[in-house]
Design an enzyme around this catalytic site. Structure first.
Site, PDB file in Angstrom:
ATOM      1  N   THR A  72       0.839  -1.212   0.000  1.00  0.00           N
ATOM      2  CA  THR A  72       0.000   0.000   0.000  1.00  0.00           C
ATOM      3  C   THR A  72       0.868   1.254   0.000  1.00  0.00           C
ATOM      4  OG1 THR A  72      -0.221  -0.114   2.400  1.00  0.00           O
ATOM      5  CG2 THR A  72      -2.003  -1.087   1.109  1.00  0.00           C
ATOM      6  N   ASP A  79       9.409  -7.504   2.899  1.00  0.00           N
ATOM      7  CA  ASP A  79       8.160  -7.738   3.617  1.00  0.00           C
ATOM      8  C   ASP A  79       8.472  -8.064   5.074  1.00  0.00           C
ATOM      9  OD1 ASP A  79       5.697  -8.545   4.529  1.00  0.00           O
ATOM     10  OD2 ASP A  79       5.281  -9.880   2.830  1.00  0.00           O
ATOM     11  N   TYR A 128      -8.889  -5.312  11.954  1.00  0.00           N
ATOM     12  CA  TYR A 128      -7.797  -4.328  11.895  1.00  0.00           C
ATOM     13  C   TYR A 128      -7.447  -3.848  13.302  1.00  0.00           C
ATOM     14  CZ  TYR A 128      -5.468   0.143  11.711  1.00  0.00           C
ATOM     15  OH  TYR A 128      -4.590   1.173  11.968  1.00  0.00           O
ATOM     16  N   LYS A 158      -3.847  -4.567  15.347  1.00  0.00           N
ATOM     17  CA  LYS A 158      -2.978  -3.474  15.806  1.00  0.00           C
ATOM     18  C   LYS A 158      -2.805  -3.546  17.322  1.00  0.00           C
ATOM     19  CE  LYS A 158      -1.162  -0.661  13.857  1.00  0.00           C
ATOM     20  NZ  LYS A 158       0.187  -0.707  13.234  1.00  0.00           N
ATOM     21  N   ARG A 188     -22.594   3.564   9.868  1.00  0.00           N
ATOM     22  CA  ARG A 188     -22.054   2.214   9.841  1.00  0.00           C
ATOM     23  C   ARG A 188     -22.028   1.626  11.248  1.00  0.00           C
ATOM     24  NH1 ARG A 188     -17.717   4.754   6.266  1.00  0.00           N
ATOM     25  NH2 ARG A 188     -16.867   5.431   8.249  1.00  0.00           N
ATOM     26  N   GLY A 190     -20.841  -0.151  14.616  1.00  0.00           N
ATOM     27  CA  GLY A 190     -19.573  -0.260  15.339  1.00  0.00           C
ATOM     28  C   GLY A 190     -18.720   0.987  15.269  1.00  0.00           C
TER      29      GLY A 190
END
Ligand code: UDP
Length: 331
Positions: free
Chosen positions: A35, A56, A144, A148, A265, A267
């Site tokens: 990205t 990576d 996500y 994290k 949306r 949440g």
């Protein structure tokens, strides 16, 4: 000084690279360009103090040799965005958890003096208190946020067990030039700026009264570099925010243009707002860029979003199907 920035070709990473080079550091970038965009570092091309490695973090052997002689590590490489994290949790786990593990081990083996981890305010989910302090309960609402958070737990565990000199900084809604532009439906600024360029209405979620702690990217870069340089940050988890919270309606007012409304949306919090008293009292850090100046600067760089995807209510409904499907259910 030699610093290493994972995700250095990304949005926050490239601004951090700029700030470190400006301080005279030698800078090593690791980015797999999934990205991140090499163009984000184009203006540094030919700088003898910068080396960029396409590698990576999820592949330990690809990165191990690159930490030799490094003083500070800024671990910013990660997969972002909510919907793809619901669709591809394994990829998120691999980058954000396994990748963090590999960066920690490579850093520890090389004896780096400091590692600063980019954690996310999404760990708070829908918090009970505003402004939200670091002591608030952790309630990740989607993969996500969970990955994290797991990365942050690894970093703090390495501090506890190995005495590894690490800090975790929890970012609140970072925005600024070069904010990532890809095919994925993501952060509001990219969506709105592409809509502005195409003279289309802004797709405002709900009634637009929800607020976000929009934090300007150079303030973030400055906060993490400040944290790396101060021993008081070792072993700490610290919010990094703008000191305020701003409604989507206010953002539209500053950008100027028409609105179309799309459904709220599941949440998503009505407000994000960091309590920044900890980083302020421990490190003396405070944000410098006001929301108004930050938005004006985004508009000055609006051409960056010419190639960004243009979203409308229908394509957003399609892109967020899994969001409503998995997060919208009761209980
Ligand atoms: N938002 C919006 N229209 C969009 C995308 C986002 O009004 O097309 C709003 C969203 O409801 C939220 C804010 O912008 O209040 C920030 O959304 P983003 O997805 O950037 O970050 P997050 O919700 O994860 O804080």
């Amino acid at each position: 000084m030699k610093s290493l920035v994972t995700g250095g070709a990304g949005f926050i990473g490239s601004h951090t690279v700029d700030a470190l080079l400006a301080l005279g550091h030698e800078v090593v970038v690791i980015d797999n360009l999934s990205t991140g965009r090499p163009q984000n570092l184009d203006h540094q091309k030919g700088n003898p103090k910068l080396s960029v490695h396409v590698a990576d973090i999820a592949e330990a052997e690809e990165i191990e040799g690159l930490f030799e002689g490094v003083d500070w590590v800024f671990h910013l490489a990660a997969l972002a965005d909510i919907v793809p994290s619901i669709q591809h949790p394994r990829a998120y786990y691999r980058s954000n958890v396994d990748g963090t593990f590999n960066v920690l081990e490579a850093s520890r083996a090389a004896g780096v003096k400091r590692l600063v981890y980019a954690a996310s305010s999404s760990c708070y989910g829908i918090p009970d208190a505003y402004p939200t302090p670091e002591t608030a309960e952790v309630r990740p609402e989607y993969p996500y946020a969970l990955t994290k958070w797991l990365g942050e737990e690894l970093v703090m565990h390495w501090h506890k067990i190995y005495g590894f000199p690490a800090t975790s900084t929890r970012f609140f809604n970072v925005y600024g030039p070069r904010s990532r532009t890809s095919g994925t439906y993501g952060a509001v600024f990219g969506v709105f700026l592409a809509q502005k360029l195409n003279h289309k209405p802004y797709t405002v979620v709900g009634d637009g009264t929800q607020t976000r702690d929009f934090t300007y990217v150079t303030d973030i870069a400055n906060a993490i570099i400040t944290a790396a340089g101060n021993d008081a940050a070792i072993g700490q988890r610290m919010n990094v925010g703008s000191g305020g919270t701003y409604s989507i309606n206010r953002l539209v007012e500053l950008l100027g243009g028409e609105i179309t409304y799309i459904p709220k949306r599941p949440g998503e919090p009505d407000c994000t707002y960091a309590d920044t008293s900890k980083i302020n009292s421990l490190l003396g850090w405070e944000p410098k860029v006001s929301f108004e100046d930050g938005v004006a600067n985004m508009l000055a760089h609006i051409d960056y979003w010419r190639e960004a995807p243009l979203w409308d209510p229908n394509s957003i409904a399609e892109a967020t199907k899994d969001w409503f499907k998995y997060l919208g259910k009761e209980g």
